[in-house]
Design a protein around this motif. Structure first.
Motif, PDB file in Angstrom:
ATOM      1  N   CYS A 211      12.489  -1.334  59.896  1.00  0.00           N
ATOM      2  CA  CYS A 211      13.360  -2.499  60.061  1.00  0.00           C
ATOM      3  C   CYS A 211      12.539  -3.760  60.308  1.00  0.00           C
ATOM      4  O   CYS A 211      12.802  -4.810  59.709  1.00  0.00           O
ATOM      5  N   ARG A 212      11.554  -3.669  61.167  1.00  0.00           N
ATOM      6  CA  ARG A 212      10.742  -4.849  61.478  1.00  0.00           C
ATOM      7  C   ARG A 212       9.926  -5.298  60.274  1.00  0.00           C
ATOM      8  O   ARG A 212       9.757  -6.498  60.034  1.00  0.00           O
ATOM      9  N   LEU A 213       9.415  -4.346  59.501  1.00  0.00           N
ATOM     10  CA  LEU A 213       8.645  -4.713  58.317  1.00  0.00           C
ATOM     11  C   LEU A 213       9.524  -5.372  57.260  1.00  0.00           C
ATOM     12  O   LEU A 213       9.084  -6.285  56.554  1.00  0.00           O
ATOM     13  N   ARG A 214      10.753  -4.918  57.141  1.00  0.00           N
ATOM     14  CA  ARG A 214      11.661  -5.586  56.197  1.00  0.00           C
ATOM     15  C   ARG A 214      11.930  -7.018  56.644  1.00  0.00           C
ATOM     16  O   ARG A 214      12.044  -7.925  55.810  1.00  0.00           O
ATOM     17  N   ARG A 221       8.404  -1.607  50.438  1.00  0.00           N
ATOM     18  CA  ARG A 221       7.148  -1.047  50.967  1.00  0.00           C
ATOM     19  C   ARG A 221       7.280  -0.685  52.445  1.00  0.00           C
ATOM     20  O   ARG A 221       6.508   0.121  52.960  1.00  0.00           O
ATOM     21  N   ALA A 222       8.229  -1.298  53.151  1.00  0.00           N
ATOM     22  CA  ALA A 222       8.428  -0.991  54.562  1.00  0.00           C
ATOM     23  C   ALA A 222       8.741   0.487  54.749  1.00  0.00           C
ATOM     24  O   ALA A 222       8.245   1.132  55.688  1.00  0.00           O
ATOM     25  N   ARG A 223       9.539   1.043  53.869  1.00  0.00           N
ATOM     26  CA  ARG A 223       9.889   2.468  53.977  1.00  0.00           C
ATOM     27  C   ARG A 223       8.668   3.339  53.728  1.00  0.00           C
ATOM     28  O   ARG A 223       8.458   4.343  54.423  1.00  0.00           O
ATOM     29  N   GLY A 407      16.353  -7.364  49.084  1.00  0.00           N
ATOM     30  CA  GLY A 407      15.713  -6.602  50.151  1.00  0.00           C
ATOM     31  C   GLY A 407      14.745  -7.390  50.991  1.00  0.00           C
ATOM     32  O   GLY A 407      14.094  -6.839  51.866  1.00  0.00           O
ATOM     33  N   GLU A 408      14.599  -8.690  50.763  1.00  0.00           N
ATOM     34  CA  GLU A 408      13.625  -9.490  51.502  1.00  0.00           C
ATOM     35  C   GLU A 408      14.334 -10.354  52.542  1.00  0.00           C
ATOM     36  O   GLU A 408      15.406 -10.891  52.303  1.00  0.00           O
TER      37      GLU A 408
END
Length: 446
Positions: A211-214, A221-223, A407-408
């Motif tokens: 979640c934080r990376l998204r 790529r966060a996943r 998604g960004e």
């Protein structure tokens, strides 16, 4: 009492330019966390210390700021202040400890640099062998000496290259820096910029990482980052990736490809640049173009895309041509084909052969309280959050008509102190496509 500045101690490693060119190796997309701070002056973090590197014709000069040195300066300041004696022209009360610390760390510093740049490998002899076997390499290589493969930390290498899919170099660099700011241990602050260690596997495997990376703009790529960290811990343990260094190349590559988001190209990058598999040849569309244009290789039975079969056939072709260090030879041709290096390559800063760089090149580095409380802890490669020298200033999805990519989201507004925005994506996602960026395969990422 105000801490007194002390000139840094410079050391050097014998290393001619024919064996190492910093301006090529640190800019060709192998590592993403070194910065050129002034002409020919490179700064990064290795083994929990801030390094400054300069290159002469026959030597690699280095200066290190580490916690041991900071502690010694604090002790010296206390003794000078408490004793009431003025330091004379000779060594002060703390000089013996400082010199001893420098001598103790000198051999270790040289060992770290030799290992990171793999200086035990004689590059000039490899160049001669590749030139004898390959006329195209013989034509290209004289303008690009000293291109060697780094030996990186396997965890940092893996998660750095997970960020390279459908991406470009400026944005990869910003993403990795934001990753370190969000999840890495703060090391120190230098020139007003914070330095962070690369996150541990445990930090990247947390429940809220994806979640934080998204929110930081990582998209799909966060996943992959979150799930791969969990998979590495589950399958290999905290030190599992280092154990892959002792495995044969095909087995190490197969195991890496079982991780979420890791394909053949990322696996080969990790094998080559972190796991001592010199025969690994990372293949992307850029390398495929080199093979077709310069070697006439139409592999994969006329395949229109870079399939796993094409990847395997290209790797086997280059291994037959170049031998056991085929990945190193490919790095030379990849570097030579980059747009930024197609002109006559920069010779770098010329320093007098045996003269150490000026002490003014290394500013103060103040440790954070957390790091001072744990003097035995050390980090991996990291550097300041400032963008690379010469990189264009960009804003994330700026402009009234610019739509946010699928998604960004905007920068994370939690604990980070206003991180610099990521460079924008180059193409908008089509409706129904997988979230994330769909820019063409970048140049400058090996």
């Amino acid at each position: 009492m105000r801490r007194r500045e002390r000139p840094p101690a410079w050391g050097c490693v014998p290393c001619p330019r024919s064996e190492l060119r910093l301006d090529l190796v640190l800019r060709c997309g192998q590592a993403f966390r070194w910065r050129e701070r002034g002409a020919g002056c490179w700064r990064g973090v290795l083994a929990g210390r801030v390094w400054t590197l300069r290159q002469a014709e026959e030597r690699l000069w280095f200066a290190v700021r580490g916690e041991e040195e900071e502690e010694e300066e604090e002790q010296q300041e206390e003794e000078e202040g408490g004793g009431g004696s003025r330091p004379g022209p000779g060594p002060g009360p703390g000089a013996s400890r400082s010199v001893a610390g420098t001598l103790r760390s000198g051999g270790e510093a040289q060992r770290l640099l030799r290992d990171y740049f793999q200086l035990r490998v004689g590059l000039a002899a490899l160049y001669r062998g590749w030139a004898a076997a390959d006329p195209h390499f013989r034509d290209v290589a004289p303008a690009f000496p000293g291109v060697r493969v780094l030996r990186q930390d396997p965890v940092e290498c893996l998660f750095s290259f997970l960020c390279t899919s459908n991406n470009h170099l400026a944005r990869i660099t910003a993403m990795i820096e934001h990753l370190c700011q969000a999840f890495g241990r703060r090391l120190c602050q230098l020139d007003g910029e914070p330095y962070h260690a690369f996150p541990t596997l445990q930090a990247l495997a947390g429940a809220d990482v994806e979640c934080r990376l998204r929110e930081l703009g990582f998209g799909y790529r966060a996943r992959f980052v979150s799930q791969s960290a969990q998979a590495v811990l589950r399958q290999f343990g905290p030190e599992g990736l280092h154990q892959l260094r002792s495995m044969p190349y095909p087995e190490a590559r197969r195991l890496l490809c079982t991780l979420p988001g890791v394909g053949a190209k990322v696996a080969d990058c990790v094998c080559l640049m972190a796991l001592d598999k010199a025969e690994a040849v990372p293949v992307d569309t850029h390398v495929w173009q080199i093979a077709r244009r310069d070697y006439g290789q139409q592999l994969g039975s006329g395949a229109k895309s870079l399939t796993r079969r094409v990847h395997t056939e290209l790797g086997d072709f280059f291994r037959r041509l170049w031998g056991p260090y085929a990945g190193w030879a490919q790095a030379v041709l990849f570097c030579a084909d980059l747009k930024q290096f197609r002109q006559v390559p920069s010779p770098g800063v010329r320093t007098r052969r045996d003269q150490a760089p000026s002490a003014a090149a290394l500013p103060r580095c103040r440790l954070s309280p957390a790091l001072e409380a744990a003097p035995g802890d050390s980090g991996t490669l990291c550097t300041e959050a400032a963008p690379a020298s010469g990189a264009p200033a960009v804003e994330l999805h700026s402009g009234a008509r610019r739509k946010r990519a699928c998604g960004e989201k905007g920068p994370f507004r939690g604990q980070l102190a206003a991180p610099s925005p990521l460079p924008p994506c180059r193409r908008r996602c089509r409706r129904g496509a997988a979230p994330g960026y769909t820019s063409p395969a970048p140049q400058g990422v090996l």
